[in-house]
Design a protein around this motif. Structure first.
Motif, PDB file in Angstrom:
ATOM      1  N   PHE A 194      -3.406   4.899  -2.271  1.00 14.36           N
ATOM      2  CA  PHE A 194      -4.374   5.788  -1.632  1.00 14.36           C
ATOM      3  C   PHE A 194      -3.942   7.224  -1.915  1.00 14.36           C
ATOM      4  O   PHE A 194      -2.809   7.601  -1.648  1.00 14.36           O
ATOM      5  N   ARG A 251      -4.297  10.849  -0.636  1.00 16.51           N
ATOM      6  CA  ARG A 251      -4.691  11.587   0.568  1.00 16.51           C
ATOM      7  C   ARG A 251      -4.157  12.995   0.409  1.00 16.51           C
ATOM      8  O   ARG A 251      -3.169  13.374   1.016  1.00 16.51           O
ATOM      9  N   THR A 303       0.544  11.741  -0.566  1.00 19.84           N
ATOM     10  CA  THR A 303       0.004  12.850   0.217  1.00 19.84           C
ATOM     11  C   THR A 303       0.442  14.223  -0.259  1.00 19.84           C
ATOM     12  O   THR A 303      -0.050  15.221   0.236  1.00 19.84           O
ATOM     13  N   ARG A 333      -9.000   5.598  -3.484  1.00 15.07           N
ATOM     14  CA  ARG A 333      -8.262   4.328  -3.442  1.00 15.07           C
ATOM     15  C   ARG A 333      -8.208   3.787  -4.859  1.00 15.07           C
ATOM     16  O   ARG A 333      -9.233   3.671  -5.527  1.00 15.07           O
ATOM     17  N   ALA A 342       4.814  10.173  -1.800  1.00  9.28           N
ATOM     18  CA  ALA A 342       4.510   9.686  -0.462  1.00  9.28           C
ATOM     19  C   ALA A 342       5.067  10.701   0.527  1.00  9.28           C
ATOM     20  O   ALA A 342       5.950  11.493   0.187  1.00  9.28           O
ATOM     21  N   ALA A 355       0.583   5.482   0.222  1.00  7.47           N
ATOM     22  CA  ALA A 355      -0.246   6.662   0.456  1.00  7.47           C
ATOM     23  C   ALA A 355       0.462   7.863  -0.160  1.00  7.47           C
ATOM     24  O   ALA A 355       1.578   8.198   0.237  1.00  7.47           O
ATOM     25  N   MET A 377       0.840  -1.179   0.000  1.00  5.47           N
ATOM     26  CA  MET A 377       0.000   0.000   0.000  1.00  5.47           C
ATOM     27  C   MET A 377       0.887   1.245   0.000  1.00  5.47           C
ATOM     28  O   MET A 377       1.853   1.324   0.747  1.00  5.47           O
ATOM     29  N   ARG A 417      -9.428  12.276  -1.989  1.00  4.59           N
ATOM     30  CA  ARG A 417      -9.356  11.030  -1.216  1.00  4.59           C
ATOM     31  C   ARG A 417      -9.848   9.930  -2.144  1.00  4.59           C
ATOM     32  O   ARG A 417     -11.005   9.930  -2.575  1.00  4.59           O
TER      33      ARG A 417
END
Length: 143
Positions: A42, A44, A5, A33, A59, A3, A1, A31
């Motif tokens: 993801f 974010r 950001t 997935r 990330a 994320a 996974m 937001r």
């Protein structure tokens, strides 16, 4: 996974780990997935973030860098004289329709009612599958 950001502006000199092909609508989600062939990703991002073709996503620890590309999707391509394109943009704007604006054409998501209206106004309209980059709202948001 993974994320993602942080959003960075396009920079072709920065090497990326992979690319994400996203539709215009997917590029408006802060937001989200996604499942790629190899990863679960993801997004974010800060609320209201609208991604553009070529943007870089990182990330939080900058261990992964991803390039966003505008995924080809069904669109209507509108061509006409400059004055008719201005009229089309005016009428589409009154309907709050996301539109990609250039000096030679307009692009919008397929809609039979809008297609008929544009043709009745004298535009040439054809369907295509192309990357779609609608304008971001004047106040930095997207409808």
């Amino acid at each position: 996974m993974i994320a993602l950001t942080q959003r960075q502006p396009p920079n072709t000199d920065i090497p990326v780990d992979f690319t994400l092909a996203l539709t215009a609508e997917e590029r408006t989600r802060s937001r989200y997935r996604l499942e790629t062939q190899d990863e679960i990703v993801f997004l974010r991002l800060p609320r209201g973030t609208v991604l553009r073709n070529g943007d870089l996503l990182q990330a939080e620890d900058a261990s992964v860098v991803v390039r966003v590309i505008a995924k080809p999707e069904p669109v209507l391509v509108v061509t006409a004289t400059p004055v008719l394109l201005l009229k089309a943009a005016y009428h589409l704007g009154n309907r709050h329709v996301p539109v990609e604006v250039t000096q030679d054409y307009l692009r919008l998501s397929p809609d039979p009612v809008l297609r008929t209206m544009l043709e009745q106004l004298g535009m040439q309209v054809h369907e295509a599958v192309l990357p779609f980059q609608p304008e971001i709202g004047a106040y930095g948001h997207h409808h």
